[in-house]
Write an enzyme that holds these catalytic residues in place. Sequence first.
Site, short mmCIF file in Angstrom:
data_model
loop_
_atom_site.label_atom_id
_atom_site.label_comp_id
_atom_site.label_asym_id
_atom_site.label_seq_id
_atom_site.Cartn_x
_atom_site.Cartn_y
_atom_site.Cartn_z
N CYS A 1 0.81 -1.23 0.00
CA CYS A 1 0.00 0.00 0.00
C CYS A 1 0.83 1.27 0.00
CB CYS A 1 -0.96 0.01 1.18
SG CYS A 1 -0.19 0.21 2.81
N HIS B 1 -2.04 1.33 7.15
CA HIS B 1 -2.44 1.29 5.74
C HIS B 1 -2.52 2.72 5.21
CE1 HIS B 1 -4.21 -0.08 2.05
NE2 HIS B 1 -5.41 0.38 2.31
N ASP C 1 -8.06 3.63 -3.42
CA ASP C 1 -7.14 2.65 -2.83
C ASP C 1 -6.73 1.64 -3.90
OD1 ASP C 1 -5.73 0.84 -1.31
OD2 ASP C 1 -7.23 0.68 0.28
#
Length: 287
Positions: free
Chosen positions: A72, A111, A126
Amino acid sequence: MTSVEMLAEPYLSRIGFAGPAEPSLEVLRSVHIRHLLSVPFENLTVHSGGRVQLDLPLLYDKIVNHRRGGFCFENNGLFSWLLSKLGFRVTLLSGQVKNMITGCYGPPFDHLILMVSLDGQRWLCDVGFGAPCFSAPLSLETSEPQEQGHRVYRITQHMGMHFLEWQRDESRGADGDWTEIYKFTLEPRCLEDFAEMCRYHQSSPCSIFFCKSLCTVLKKGGRLTYMGRRLTSTTFPTKGTGEVLQTTTRELKDEEIPGILAEEFGVVLNSPLIPKDETITPPPVMY
């Protein structure tokens, strides 16, 4: 550090985007899905003798020039740069992922996710989460369910905290169960804020990224995932047909893995990969 020229055009070519790239909702949706279809979510640097560093030129060189992926901090970190170059107003946000072992949330900066503000509307983006993640940006202006193909998501709020939830394939419908994926606030962050958690995920036996070598990419109609010594192909059900999600798994020999990564994911490593699939140690329950 070697100087790397960072331009939007090679990045757009890397993800297969063509056409005018003005800051519009149509373009945002297009580059989001194109990124997921082109750039793997992977941690293979960790298992081939390297270390991930959160410097944008390094991330650009890895993902664009060397056609790799990342987790991420890498995928969303570089994607935020692209969106900014295209004229979007982007805010980095800190997410806390719900742990499947403990049922509790990870720490702040666990995250990295993005919020895009466009024409008075806010969108959650995302491109760095893997299997449960949504394919197109989700509206932050509603708590109502948002359908994407065979999947349904929603973003709820409680005391300033936002919660991303989804209905698993077996629990779709008005009376179906909602499963939390991660929670986040809208407080602006910067890439450097995630450096400590980036190091943690590369070294902790409580992190999937340390315990398992993995690479996964969204496909049209499904997903392909390498983990340890297995290759799993998932076919999504077609909405309204009554079909169910189908999964097939193939065991791999060590000598097969480099070829699979190159042929199926477009990933060529500079150093030998050490396949890994160890049991994750449950993290301390703190959040």
